[in-house]
Design a protein around this motif. Structure first.
Motif, PDB file in Angstrom:
ATOM      1  N   ASP A   1       0.647  -9.460   0.507  1.00  0.00           N
ATOM      2  CA  ASP A   1       1.234  -8.333  -0.201  1.00  0.00           C
ATOM      3  C   ASP A   1       0.097  -7.459  -0.715  1.00  0.00           C
ATOM      4  OD1 ASP A   1       3.131  -6.642  -1.234  1.00  0.00           O
ATOM      5  OD2 ASP A   1       4.189  -8.180  -2.387  1.00  0.00           O
ATOM      6  N   VAL A   2       0.456  -6.286  -1.194  1.00  0.00           N
ATOM      7  CA  VAL A   2      -0.541  -5.312  -1.637  1.00  0.00           C
ATOM      8  C   VAL A   2      -0.884  -5.527  -3.113  1.00  0.00           C
ATOM      9  CG1 VAL A   2      -1.074  -2.842  -1.770  1.00  0.00           C
ATOM     10  CG2 VAL A   2       0.537  -3.682  -0.034  1.00  0.00           C
ATOM     11  N   ALA A   3      -2.176  -5.547  -3.418  1.00  0.00           N
ATOM     12  CA  ALA A   3      -2.640  -5.632  -4.800  1.00  0.00           C
ATOM     13  C   ALA A   3      -3.740  -4.584  -4.972  1.00  0.00           C
ATOM     14  CB  ALA A   3      -3.179  -7.020  -5.114  1.00  0.00           C
ATOM     15  N   ALA A   4      -3.975  -4.197  -6.206  1.00  0.00           N
ATOM     16  CA  ALA A   4      -5.048  -3.231  -6.458  1.00  0.00           C
ATOM     17  C   ALA A   4      -5.721  -3.568  -7.779  1.00  0.00           C
ATOM     18  CB  ALA A   4      -4.497  -1.811  -6.499  1.00  0.00           C
ATOM     19  N   ALA A   5      -7.023  -3.300  -7.836  1.00  0.00           N
ATOM     20  CA  ALA A   5      -7.782  -3.444  -9.082  1.00  0.00           C
ATOM     21  C   ALA A   5      -8.292  -2.059  -9.434  1.00  0.00           C
ATOM     22  CB  ALA A   5      -8.950  -4.397  -8.889  1.00  0.00           C
ATOM     23  N   ILE A   6      -8.126  -1.687 -10.699  1.00  0.00           N
ATOM     24  CA  ILE A   6      -8.590  -0.353 -11.098  1.00  0.00           C
ATOM     25  C   ILE A   6      -9.427  -0.434 -12.376  1.00  0.00           C
ATOM     26  CG2 ILE A   6      -6.584   0.818 -10.072  1.00  0.00           C
ATOM     27  CD1 ILE A   6      -5.860   1.343 -13.179  1.00  0.00           C
TER      28      ILE A   6
ATOM     29  N   VAL B   1       3.517   0.150  -1.991  1.00  0.00           N
ATOM     30  CA  VAL B   1       3.253   0.162  -3.438  1.00  0.00           C
ATOM     31  C   VAL B   1       2.704  -1.200  -3.868  1.00  0.00           C
ATOM     32  CG1 VAL B   1       4.304   0.386  -5.728  1.00  0.00           C
ATOM     33  CG2 VAL B   1       5.050   1.883  -3.855  1.00  0.00           C
ATOM     34  N   PRO B   2       1.557  -1.248  -4.561  1.00  0.00           N
ATOM     35  CA  PRO B   2       1.002  -2.554  -4.955  1.00  0.00           C
ATOM     36  C   PRO B   2       1.995  -3.369  -5.793  1.00  0.00           C
ATOM     37  CG  PRO B   2      -0.606  -0.818  -5.325  1.00  0.00           C
ATOM     38  CD  PRO B   2       0.684  -0.145  -4.969  1.00  0.00           C
ATOM     39  N   ALA B   3       2.136  -4.640  -5.416  1.00  0.00           N
ATOM     40  CA  ALA B   3       3.008  -5.546  -6.175  1.00  0.00           C
ATOM     41  C   ALA B   3       2.320  -5.934  -7.481  1.00  0.00           C
ATOM     42  CB  ALA B   3       3.298  -6.784  -5.337  1.00  0.00           C
TER      43      ALA B   3
END
Length: 510
Positions: free
Chosen positions: A449-454, A480-482
């Motif tokens: 699944d999609v993840a993002a770090a900001i 869309v990031p989960a």
């Protein structure tokens, strides 16, 4: 005849005039004679509007027989560019501009944001009105105004004309355009037809999306090229699958593993329908099938599960397990099924059986190259003309291929390929975001699944829910990031680069 057709116009000549080509649950069937007449009428209507061979026609239609028929009819005389109807305005703006679309086809009464985008870009919009009483998939086209001049290149397309353009997600760059010639898609349809021994007696139940290479080639073109019929559903629905199965009485279907798992979850209460409608085989592609699930499906349906390996650049199929009595193996995507397949080392030199390396292919179903992208083509093709798949694997001495992973960082969410860079760029548009890296995190059902770090700009505050809402406005739901982690600093590699691979583990998401 379509035995070795090199154009879509030729491919649909196989079926007997009165035989069913397309159907839909509860609908009136469309014969091959009807499909051929619809195709000729559509080509003539497009030509009269100045749209001919090589002109790009964006198609934004929901799944179903009209989408299947429109794809065939348009691609037989122009270039089909099917787009995911769930895209947002920003995405339609990118794809329609990038494709240089000359026309957009949408359903009559459709509220898709693609219409406003097309009007802004000066792309004429044509409305498609279904005429189901004339057969599943039948339609008429209503043009807004008369064209100044007929098409310069009219009539059915020729083998080297582009039949289909799709975008593929690049890891470090914008999505790339994959132009597939008439001869490429026809070769792939032939390869799948031969692998699965399709005949005029076969009936497929299509549940795959028709903006995706898997559905278009394996779901629609391959069976039609044998004179078989395809029943087109409105899209995958586990609750309706067995009702459709009882009505359509298919001999086979193709799907991605997550769909197979959802069908399996409801199989227990539909045993009577399964027993009354024996399938010749079940096909799986676009993402790896867990061996446990494969065994369970075969036990429940009493039919072989044939796993195949495909990608857009190869007009879908590259390898496939064979039908019985030849063996098929869990964890393998089978034998070369059309193109030649080899395993090479980092220098592009062939490796012996059993060695792990990059999978490369070449054959008449493989694209000639990405459009307007010399850099990508220099990286994608070896001097010997092999196309680098970007996947890693090995071959057994008998020629069975196993995949061991991807060399690139594309996120494979249940068969939907997502470019992390594309998600990065959207999240970076938020005024509070200073740094972003999108990456894959493991998921028990979807694989990834999609993840993002900001990292936030100094003095800014933002909560995950707010940023996900921002992304939902601009990205299709599956991109869309989960999970979005807000960090003080994103871990970097030795050279200071942000590294997507292994990030989920570093951040404790595994």
């Amino acid at each position: 005849m379509a035995e070795n057709a090199t154009t879509l116009h030729a491919l649909i000549q196989t079926g007997a005039d009165a035989a069913t080509a397309l159907s839909s649950p509860g609908g009136v069937p469309l014969t091959f004679g009807g499909l051929r007449a619809l195709t000729d009428r559509t080509i003539a209507a497009l030509n009269a509007q100045g749209i001919g061979r090589g002109d790009r026609v964006g198609i934004v239609l929901d799944n179903g027989p009209e989408m299947a028929a429109a794809f065939i009819a348009i691609a037989a005389g122009a270039t089909s560019a099917p787009l995911n109807p769930s895209y947002k305005a920003d995405e339609f703006n990118f794809y329609l501009s990038d494709l240089n679309a000359k026309l957009l086809v949408v359903a009559e009464g459709s509220e898709t944001p693609a219409v406003a985008v097309a009007e802004k870009l000066g792309v004429p919009v044509v409305r498609l009105r279904p005429t189901p009483e004339e057969g599943a998939g039948s339609f008429t086209l209503t043009f807004a105004n008369d064209a100044a001049a007929p098409a310069a290149k009219g009539g059915p397309a020729e083998p080297d004309d582009i039949a289909l353009v799709l975008h593929t997600s690049g890891t470090t760059s914008r999505p790339k355009i994959v132009p597939l010639k008439q001869s490429n898609v026809c070769a792939s349809a032939r390869n799948i037809r031969e692998t699965l021994a399709f005949t005029a007696e076969d009936r497929g139940l299509n549940i795959m999306p028709l903006f995706h290479i898997h559905g278009l080639i394996a779901g629609i073109l391959a069976p039609l090229s044998a004179g078989g019929q395809v029943s087109c559903t409105p899209g995958f629905n586990a609750l309706k699958f067995f009702g459709w199965m009882g009505e359509v009485r298919p001999t086979w279907y193709t799907a991605v593993p997550t769909m197979h798992q959802a069908i399996l979850a409801r199989a227990g209460r539909n045993k009577e329908i399964i027993d009354a409608n024996p399938l010749r085989f079940i096909r799986s592609s676009s993402s790896s099938m867990p061996p446990q699930v494969m065994k369970e499906i075969e036990d429940v349906f009493g039919a072989p599960l044939i796993e195949a390996y495909g990608m857009t650049e190869a007009s879908h199929q590259m390898a496939s397990n064979p039908l019985p009595p030849r063996p098929h193996y869990a964890g393998s995507v089978g034998l070369a099924a059309g193109p030649e397949i080899a395993i090479v080392d980092d220098e592009g030199e062939p490796l012996p059986a059993g060695e792990i390396g990059e999978i490369v292919i070449r054959g008449d179903n493989v694209m000639a190259g990405y459009e307007n992208n010399d850099k990508a083509n220099a990286e994608a093709f070896t001097k010997q003309g092999w196309f680098r798949t970007g996947d890693q694997g090995s071959l057994t001495p008998e020629g069975y291929l196993s995949l061991t992973g991807r060399l690139k960082e594309i996120i494979n969410r249940g068969g939907e390929k997502i470019s992390p860079r594309e998600v990065d760029e959207i999240l970076m548009d938020h005024p509070a975001v200073s740094q972003c890296v999108t990456f894959a995190m493991p998921h028990d059902k979807l694989g990834e699944d999609v993840a993002a770090a900001i990292v936030l700009r100094e003095g800014q505050t933002l909560v995950e829910k707010e940023l996900r809402g921002f992304a939902q406005e601009r990205l299709a739901a599956f991109k869309v990031p989960a999970k979005i982690l807000i960090l003080d600093e994103i871990p970097k590699g030795a050279t200071g680069k942000l590294q997507r691979i292994g990030l989920a583990q570093k951040l404790g998401l595994v």
